[in-house]
Design a protein around this motif. Sequence first.
Motif, PDB file in Angstrom:
ATOM      1  N   ASP A 121      -1.819  -6.135  -2.492  1.00 10.96           N
ATOM      2  CA  ASP A 121      -2.820  -5.076  -2.650  1.00 10.96           C
ATOM      3  C   ASP A 121      -2.612  -4.246  -3.907  1.00 10.96           C
ATOM      4  O   ASP A 121      -3.577  -3.853  -4.574  1.00 10.96           O
ATOM      5  CB  ASP A 121      -2.830  -4.162  -1.414  1.00 10.96           C
ATOM      6  CG  ASP A 121      -3.485  -4.829  -0.211  1.00 10.96           C
ATOM      7  OD1 ASP A 121      -4.138  -5.867  -0.400  1.00 10.96           O
ATOM      8  OD2 ASP A 121      -3.332  -4.318   0.913  1.00 10.96           O
TER       9      ASP A 121
ATOM     10  N   SER B 168      -9.626 -10.496  -1.062  1.00  6.26           N
ATOM     11  CA  SER B 168      -8.655 -10.222   0.001  1.00  6.26           C
ATOM     12  C   SER B 168      -8.464 -11.413   0.922  1.00  6.26           C
ATOM     13  O   SER B 168      -7.599 -11.374   1.803  1.00  6.26           O
ATOM     14  CB  SER B 168      -9.115  -9.013   0.833  1.00  6.26           C
ATOM     15  OG  SER B 168     -10.364  -9.291   1.452  1.00  6.26           O
TER      16      SER B 168
ATOM     17  N   LYS C 163      -6.831  -7.682  -8.648  1.00  2.10           N
ATOM     18  CA  LYS C 163      -7.045  -8.417  -7.407  1.00  2.10           C
ATOM     19  C   LYS C 163      -8.544  -8.453  -7.136  1.00  2.10           C
ATOM     20  O   LYS C 163      -9.198  -7.409  -7.098  1.00  2.10           O
ATOM     21  CB  LYS C 163      -6.307  -7.760  -6.244  1.00  2.10           C
ATOM     22  CG  LYS C 163      -6.408  -8.576  -4.955  1.00  2.10           C
ATOM     23  CD  LYS C 163      -5.595  -7.982  -3.816  1.00  2.10           C
ATOM     24  CE  LYS C 163      -5.740  -8.850  -2.562  1.00  2.10           C
ATOM     25  NZ  LYS C 163      -5.001  -8.302  -1.407  1.00  2.10           N
TER      26      LYS C 163
ATOM     27  N   SER D  33       0.828  -1.210   0.000  1.00  2.00           N
ATOM     28  CA  SER D  33       0.000   0.000   0.000  1.00  2.00           C
ATOM     29  C   SER D  33       0.863   1.260   0.000  1.00  2.00           C
ATOM     30  O   SER D  33       0.368   2.355  -0.284  1.00  2.00           O
ATOM     31  CB  SER D  33      -0.935   0.004   1.212  1.00  2.00           C
ATOM     32  OG  SER D  33      -0.190  -0.019   2.418  1.00  2.00           O
TER      33      SER D  33
END
Length: 652
Positions: free
Chosen positions: A190, A264, A261, A160
Amino acid sequence: MQHSDESRVLIIYTGGTIGMLFGKNSYVPEPFFLTETLKSQTRFHDPLQDSLFSNSASVQGFRQFLSGSGRSSPSGPHTPTTTQFKTPTLLVRSSRPIGDFATLGPHQSDAPIPPVCVKVADNVYEAELPSLITPRSSVHGSTKSIRYAILEWNPLLDSSNIETEDWIRLASEIELNYSFDAFVVLHGTDTMAYSASALSFLLEDLGKTVILTGAQIPLSQLRNDAVDNLMGALTIAGHYIIPECCLYFNHTLFRGNRVSKISSYDLAAFQSPNFPPLVNVGIDIVVEWNNVIRQTTLRRFKAHQKMSPHVATLRLFPGIATDTIRAFISPPIKGVVLESFGSGNAPQRPDLLRALKEACDRGVVIVAISQCMKGTVSHAYEAGQELAAAGVVPGSDMTPECALTKLSYLLSKPELTADDVRKLMSTPLRGELTRQTATTLKQDTVNVENIQGMLSEFVRLSGRPTHTPQIVVSLPDEATQEAAASWSSTAAEAASTEAALLPFLIHAAAARNDVEGIKFCLEAESMHESVAAPGSSIIASGLVNVVDAASGGSPLHAAALNGSTGCVKVLLQSGALVHLRDTLGHTALYYAARKGYEEIVDVLVQAGASLSGFDGGYAALAVEKAAQFADSSSLDIWGRAGLRVGFEGNVS
């Protein structure tokens, strides 16, 4: 010197979940943990080739291992005894100091001693990093070990926190270490899709495999996906040349600029909604070669090192205010990815469309993609046509991550005008979008006449008869026509018959400098791509890179070894891989330089070929011999090939 049964891979470890440990309340990156863990696991590091993994290929080998005979006296011509063993190092370059542990706290005073780092140029540092080596593994008949070094970033980054500058740093480090055979980038999940897309554009004219991977569960946990992801990426990188920036996750290798993506918490965290995987890893490793990009330019690899920060993504929603859009597309914004409805639709309010047109007129590049995961932008609806009339460019089926990074990449090139960028955004540069063209189904053109022509070509290229004989394949007469119909109408069977001849033909043509023969084979291959039998490795692997069973070399090897300059050029323009090595571990450039073919050396170097690894040691010996005999011609040839003797005789 690099051994012929080894491939060299550089792992660039940026951070992410894969190497984290559980801290006070959450997972945190920990320096050295990943490297030290891999050193302790024999599936990732077996320097003496005496682990269980190296001795369980047969019952006899396993029993010898249990008896202890394989542990103290490792087998293999290149493996020293335990008392003689010294961990080899690999020369690694970086744009930042390597092994700079000054930021570590006092509780890490027992950390590994940093390597000696030398600054060799502005923003270029060198260090000899300890190498790790996997046990030998066999993949599609190729048995080799993978020797690799880990370039660990300091500090390690949660994904991130990845910035544009980090993408440029990654591209730069791949360029600085391009003498390695392949690259694996360890990255957090991520923003991995953003990084994979950005690197696919920054790495211009890439000729080697680059794979990003990571994990949902860190290596520090007993149950994890880190081992499979890292071993899978390392295995593919070490055994195949797939000249793309890829992303490997959950037993699947994707084109990097085609993924997003999507979860999660699932181990299958990524999907490629509009393009099939490049590799599926199951019991067998299945490479879909027809989907792999073939490099057809004669330019050397380079890393572009700039991205425009003046780009953004705007997601439309019902009722969005025109003032919001005006504020969003105001200076300094130069490019906008517009996530539109469905197949490229937007509200048809005149004020909204006027705001978009005004922005386009002053040079802002606006690209429309779909908010839907699957599908593409089209002008089938009036609402989509209104966007196009305002100057908005259709982005086909690009992912949001890809559209944004591509726009940033193109806008960073000062030589491109806004109109140039608009045109290129709708053009596939790295296979990132599906070209919108009218397609027509190929007719069944594989028939007896084709096979007859191919047999005649086969005899012609054999060079034996003085005059090329006319081979005639007779069709059945009317009485037996019905019986023959089932064979003649099966395109896949006919294609397989012709495909069996093509590898022989293209190698013969390359060796004889028969350019027309090369073109004949490539045209035949293109005709068969839609009708070849499923699983046909000859066609699917790409005829231009098909390996000769005896030498392990490609047609480019044959052409370079035999001085076939014309064939070398045609093969390169058709996607021949300059970094492919034969059974002896040599590239086409090595053979051309050894034989003294100056023009071929120049052409190969222009296409990005280089002497490194196994080639380098032998090339260094050739230079020493040439120097002893004052052979200026040979010295000039090796110089043209880019010879630069470095650590342990390696050449880059």
